[in-house]
Design a protein around this motif. Structure first.
Motif, PDB file in Angstrom:
ATOM      1  N   ASP A  42       0.851  -1.171   0.000  1.00  0.00           N
ATOM      2  CA  ASP A  42       0.000   0.000   0.000  1.00  0.00           C
ATOM      3  C   ASP A  42       0.904   1.244   0.000  1.00  0.00           C
ATOM      4  N   GLU A  43       0.967   1.919  -1.114  1.00  0.00           N
ATOM      5  CA  GLU A  43       1.879   3.051  -1.236  1.00  0.00           C
ATOM      6  C   GLU A  43       1.519   4.183  -0.274  1.00  0.00           C
ATOM      7  N   VAL A  48       3.007   7.292   4.650  1.00  0.00           N
ATOM      8  CA  VAL A  48       2.736   7.775   6.001  1.00  0.00           C
ATOM      9  C   VAL A  48       3.789   7.260   6.972  1.00  0.00           C
ATOM     10  N   ARG A  49       4.187   5.969   6.806  1.00  0.00           N
ATOM     11  CA  ARG A  49       5.203   5.403   7.696  1.00  0.00           C
ATOM     12  C   ARG A  49       6.523   6.169   7.581  1.00  0.00           C
ATOM     13  N   ARG A  50       6.918   6.498   6.378  1.00  0.00           N
ATOM     14  CA  ARG A  50       8.164   7.236   6.188  1.00  0.00           C
ATOM     15  C   ARG A  50       8.077   8.646   6.780  1.00  0.00           C
TER      16      ARG A  50
END
Length: 461
Positions: A42-43, A48-50
């Motif tokens: 999921d791009e 968001v994680r980055r």
């Protein structure tokens, strides 16, 4: 039977590698159906994680960059219609805030200027470097008189309050009184049967007090030059003696690890100050708190409550025996001398001020005058002169040993300034008394201060 042999021959035809490969192939075919296809990434979630990770690691940098960009955008908009730099427009800011897990909002841009922001950052990152204050200039001291007369080590000295004469005590068991101006002997007092170790002249009575290694403490009437009182109680040699400036009490200290408070007139032992675990080498008395201070060979200094006869606090900064203490004549401070260094303290709680290191000898005695000149005398005959406020060592002297004495007899046992502070009297192991005074011809140009402000002063605790 033949069938069994045929099967054995078929098994033996294949090598170990072939068999292992077949086993791996079967295992692969068995689990291949369970693997299926890998899940798709999921791009949006990865983005968001980055962002969360970047904000966690570099959030402060991001904030500072955004502030600078916003301020630059405001300046550019005031100067003229120029397009805002990328990343600072309202649309881009809105997008970045929407994608962030914790939206960023800057409320300090309107109240803080970039100059103030930079100043605060610099103030937070940089600490003020400690500097050594410039010492006061003091004229160098020189030897101008040597007095002989004692037949043993001269161990103690005291100056009369009128500044007309001074008294010395020596290992020849005699107390001698000398004229301060001419250096002539006025009178000799006999009565001790061992070395005289301490002297004090009363400012309110015509009395001279002495103590010695014969365990005796004596009060001499100077009108008759006779002993009128003796104070008995010490169990061993008495090394130091002091008079309280306002109360009629005598304080003594000695090798029995105690200091004792005596009523001057009744000869009663008012207090026995116990707590030291070794010889008490020096005792001081003053009218303000703490009224009594003692230094001992157990490496400690104790401050005492005279009324209660109990120890207020114990100073344990010294690592070696404390040989002498001295009060500053005008400041509420005192100094202590030890083989490791000289330390300055603030009354009444004994707050440590600074170290004066560099006198690499056993320091037997200290003296200080109202001009802020602190002098330390060593067991090897060296004198070091210090500026009290800064601890700057502005002069070092080595007094010559008198003819007939050995070089090993170059030791300074006691010293005192006269009441004007202009003459320094020392008593030494070569059986002489030396008097020093300031060099009248010296100036700041002829004897400049060797002051290096780039060398930071280090404090040892």
């Amino acid at each position: 039977m033949s069938t069994k042999n045929t099967m054995t021959e078929d098994v033996q035809k294949h090598s170990v590698h072939t068999l292992v490969f077949r086993s791996l192939k079967r295992s692969h075919d068995m689990f291949l159906s369970n693997q299926g296809t890998l899940p798709t990434v999921d791009e949006e979630a990865e983005k968001v994680r980055r962002q969360v990770k970047a904000r966690d690691c570099y959030g402060m940098v991001f904030d500072d960059v955004k502030k600078l960009q916003a301020m630059k955008h405001l300046r550019d908009s005031e100067a003229g219609p120029n397009p805002p730099p990328p990343g600072t427009s309202e649309v881009e800011s809105t997008i970045s805030n929407e994608t962030a897990v914790v939206p960023y909002s800057d409320t300090s841009l309107m109240t803080r200027t970039p100059q103030a922001n930079n100043v605060n950052q610099v103030a937070n990152m940089m600490k003020k470097a400690p500097t050594m204050p410039k010492p006061k200039w003091h004229a160098p001291w020189k030897l101008y008189r040597v007095i002989s007369g004692h037949l043993g080590w001269v161990r103690c000295v005291a100056v009369e309050p009128g500044n007309e004469w001074f008294a010395t005590g020596a290992a020849d068991r005699i107390i001698k009184i000398w004229d301060l101006a001419s250096g002539q002997l006025k009178v000799s007092l006999t009565g001790h049967v061992s070395t005289v170790r301490g002297l004090a002249v009363s400012a309110r009575h015509p009395y001279l007090f002495s103590c010695g290694e014969d365990r005796q403490v004596k009060c001499w009437d100077l009108e008759y030059n006779k002993v009128i009182r003796s104070y008995h109680g010490h169990l061993s040699a008495v090394y130091s003696l002091a008079l309280h400036p306002t109360i009629d009490v005598v304080l003594t200290a000695g090798r029995d690890s105690t200091a004792r408070v005596w009523d001057m007139r009744t000869k009663a032992n008012v207090h026995t100050l116990t707590g030291h675990t070794h010889t008490v080498s020096t005792v001081l008395a003053q009218s303000s708190e703490p009224q009594v201070i003692t230094g001992s060979h157990d490496s400690t200094i104790r401050l005492w409550d005279l009324a209660a006869g109990k120890s207020i606090c114990t100073l344990t900064n010294h690592k070696k025996s404390v040989r002498d203490l001295v009060f500053h004549p005008t400041l509420n401070m005192f100094a202590s001398g030890s083989p490791d260094n000289i330390k300055q303290w603030m009354c009444p709680d004994g707050k440590f001020i600074q170290n004066l290191s560099g006198h690499n000898a056993i320091i037997n005695c200290l003296a200080v005058n109202p001009e802020g000149v602190l002098v330390s005398g060593g067991d090897n005959g060296t004198l070091h002169f210090w500026d009290w406020r800064t601890g700057y060592n502005f002069q070092r002297l080595q007094a010559p040993v008198q003819p007939g004495s050995m070089d090993s007899e170059a030791g300074v046992f006691s010293m005192i300034f006269d009441n004007s502070g202009s003459r320094l009297i020392t008593t030494e192991a070569d059986k002489t008394i030396k008097i020093y005074k300031e060099d009248d011809n010296a100036t700041e140009e002829s004897h400049p201060i060797d002051w290096r402000p780039n060398i930071l002063k280090r404090r040892k605790f």
